[in-house]
Design an enzyme around this catalytic site. Structure first.
Site, short mmCIF file in Angstrom:
data_model
loop_
_atom_site.label_atom_id
_atom_site.label_comp_id
_atom_site.label_asym_id
_atom_site.label_seq_id
_atom_site.Cartn_x
_atom_site.Cartn_y
_atom_site.Cartn_z
N ARG A 1 -4.91 39.43 8.65
CA ARG A 1 -3.93 38.33 8.66
C ARG A 1 -2.52 38.84 8.37
NH1 ARG A 1 -4.99 32.88 5.34
NH2 ARG A 1 -5.17 34.28 3.54
N LYS B 1 -7.58 27.04 8.22
CA LYS B 1 -6.95 25.78 7.76
C LYS B 1 -5.44 25.78 8.00
CE LYS B 1 -8.29 26.33 3.50
NZ LYS B 1 -8.91 27.66 3.68
N ARG C 1 -9.42 21.68 -4.10
CA ARG C 1 -10.27 22.86 -4.08
C ARG C 1 -11.34 22.82 -5.18
NH1 ARG C 1 -6.63 26.77 -1.45
NH2 ARG C 1 -7.62 28.79 -1.22
N ARG D 1 -12.16 35.90 -3.88
CA ARG D 1 -11.74 34.57 -3.39
C ARG D 1 -12.90 33.85 -2.72
NH1 ARG D 1 -7.11 36.17 0.21
NH2 ARG D 1 -7.05 33.98 0.78
N ARG E 1 -0.52 39.64 2.93
CA ARG E 1 -0.56 39.08 1.58
C ARG E 1 -1.29 40.00 0.63
NH1 ARG E 1 -2.56 32.92 2.28
NH2 ARG E 1 -3.70 33.55 0.41
P1 ADP Z 1 -6.48 30.83 1.51
O1 ADP Z 1 -6.52 29.58 2.32
O2 ADP Z 1 -6.34 32.06 2.32
O3 ADP Z 1 -7.53 30.92 0.48
P2 ADP Z 1 -4.19 29.76 0.00
O4 ADP Z 1 -2.86 30.13 0.47
O5 ADP Z 1 -4.69 28.39 0.26
O6 ADP Z 1 -5.18 30.85 0.59
O7 ADP Z 1 -4.30 30.02 -1.56
C1 ADP Z 1 -3.90 31.23 -2.14
C2 ADP Z 1 -4.14 31.18 -3.65
O8 ADP Z 1 -3.33 30.14 -4.23
C3 ADP Z 1 -5.57 30.86 -4.07
O9 ADP Z 1 -6.38 32.02 -4.10
C4 ADP Z 1 -5.33 30.29 -5.48
O10 ADP Z 1 -5.05 31.32 -6.41
C5 ADP Z 1 -4.05 29.50 -5.28
N1 ADP Z 1 -4.33 28.11 -4.87
C6 ADP Z 1 -4.03 27.54 -3.68
N2 ADP Z 1 -4.43 26.25 -3.66
C7 ADP Z 1 -5.02 26.01 -4.85
C8 ADP Z 1 -5.66 24.88 -5.43
N3 ADP Z 1 -5.78 23.72 -4.76
N4 ADP Z 1 -6.13 25.00 -6.70
C9 ADP Z 1 -6.00 26.14 -7.39
N5 ADP Z 1 -5.44 27.24 -6.90
C10 ADP Z 1 -4.95 27.19 -5.64
P1 ADP Z 2 -6.91 29.70 5.98
O1 ADP Z 2 -5.65 28.91 5.87
O2 ADP Z 2 -8.12 28.82 6.11
O3 ADP Z 2 -7.06 30.71 4.91
P2 ADP Z 2 -5.64 30.94 8.32
O4 ADP Z 2 -5.23 29.80 9.17
O5 ADP Z 2 -4.59 31.63 7.54
O6 ADP Z 2 -6.86 30.49 7.36
O7 ADP Z 2 -6.39 31.98 9.27
C1 ADP Z 2 -6.90 33.21 8.75
C2 ADP Z 2 -6.70 34.32 9.80
O8 ADP Z 2 -7.58 34.09 10.91
C3 ADP Z 2 -5.29 34.38 10.37
O9 ADP Z 2 -4.95 35.74 10.59
C4 ADP Z 2 -5.40 33.62 11.70
O10 ADP Z 2 -4.47 34.10 12.69
C5 ADP Z 2 -6.84 33.91 12.12
N1 ADP Z 2 -7.47 32.77 12.81
C6 ADP Z 2 -7.30 31.45 12.58
N2 ADP Z 2 -8.07 30.71 13.40
C7 ADP Z 2 -8.78 31.59 14.16
C8 ADP Z 2 -9.76 31.45 15.21
N3 ADP Z 2 -10.19 30.24 15.60
N4 ADP Z 2 -10.25 32.57 15.76
C9 ADP Z 2 -9.82 33.80 15.35
N5 ADP Z 2 -8.91 34.01 14.37
C10 ADP Z 2 -8.40 32.92 13.79
#
Ligand code: ADP
Ligand code: ADP
Length: 221
Positions: free
Chosen positions: A129, A15, A90, A173, A162
């Site tokens: 990541r 995302k 979410r 998660r 992270r």
């Molecule tokens: P990822 O896409 O890798 O799950 P995010 O950066 O979107 O990670 O989110 C990291 C953390 O921030 C989540 O595990 C949660 O604790 C918090 N968080 C992010 N967005 C939300 C949301 N919309 N509602 C509640 N908690 C959130």
């Molecule tokens: P999210 O925001 O949904 O948690 P991220 O965009 O942070 O996901 O991507 C998670 C990890 O996967 C990052 O290390 C990113 O570089 C990698 N990644 C993202 N898209 C792809 C893809 N299409 N193929 C392989 N790795 C990817």
């Protein structure tokens, strides 16, 4: 009317990566709830300290706190045309709150791309990541490595892993995602807004697939 793109998908689905690319292509702001929480933590605000208690365990920050934060963000002038939402909503309560906010602001959700990636691949993506300290640019040790190890291609800042990308937290998660966020697939399907995107494709192919489903107003600056 402003148009909002809601990127749905598990942690690690891509995302953030795609939101940044789409924001650059459309000129719409990229709004990541996770990035806002991390920024607040870096600045040691009350919101940041509160959010950290949940983030470190892989739990969701409570809806009322998250919704208030996003409401403030969406009311800023840079959202006049809309935005790319990454990580919000979410939960069903957040999705309903978003609909209410957009009704007030004269906006709408234009499309909800659901970036689909199988669970074992999510774990591999999250464990490799790397994030840049300065602006949250996203890399992967193997799938999307920086040109110079440990250094951000875009701003030269340090790359770090992270805390919540450690395996114990990752598992929680994904569990939290399946329980609390998956219901949004049905929520947006019912509204006719959901489009499934194969998230296992290379990054540029996923961007192409997303571009193809964006509403025209989102594409024209
Ligand atoms: P990822 O896409 O890798 O799950 P995010 O950066 O979107 O990670 O989110 C990291 C953390 O921030 C989540 O595990 C949660 O604790 C918090 N968080 C992010 N967005 C939300 C949301 N919309 N509602 C509640 N908690 C959130
Ligand atoms: P999210 O925001 O949904 O948690 P991220 O965009 O942070 O996901 O991507 C998670 C990890 O996967 C990052 O290390 C990113 O570089 C990698 N990644 C993202 N898209 C792809 C893809 N299409 N193929 C392989 N790795 C990817």
């Amino acid at each position: 009317m402003s148009v909002f793109i809601v990127l749905l998908g598990a942690p690690g689905a891509g995302k953030g990566t795609q939101a940044k690319l789409l924001a650059a292509k459309t000129g719409l702001p990229h709004i990541s709830s996770g990035d806002i929480f991390r920024e607040n933590l870096k600045n040691q605000t009350e919101l940041g300290k509160l959010a950290q208690q949940y983030m470190s365990k892989g739990e969701l920050v409570p809806d009322d706190v998250t919704i208030a934060m996003i409401r403030e963000r969406l009311s800023r002038p840079d959202c006049a045309r809309g935005a790319i939402l990454d990580g919000f909503p979410r939960t069903p309560a957040q999705a309903e709150a978003l609909d209410a906010m957009l009704a007030e602001l004269g906006g709408r959700v234009g499309v909800v791309p659901f970036i689909d990636v199988p669970e074992d691949e999510l774990v591999e993506r999250l464990s490799g990541r790397l994030i840049c300290r300065a602006q949250g640019h996203i890399f992967h040790k193997k799938f999307n490595p920086p040109k110079v190890p440990g250094v951000c291609d875009y701003d030269g800042s340090e790359l770090y892993q992270r805390e919540d990308d450690k395996p114990e937290v990752v598992r929680n998660r994904i569990r939290v995602y399946l329980e609390q966020t998956m219901p949004l697939v049905a929520y947006y399907e019912k509204k006719g807004l959901l489009v499934k995107i194969d998230g296992t494709q290379p990054i540029d192919k996923v961007t192409e697939a997303l571009w193809a489903v964006l509403p025209e107003e989102a594409k024209s600056a």
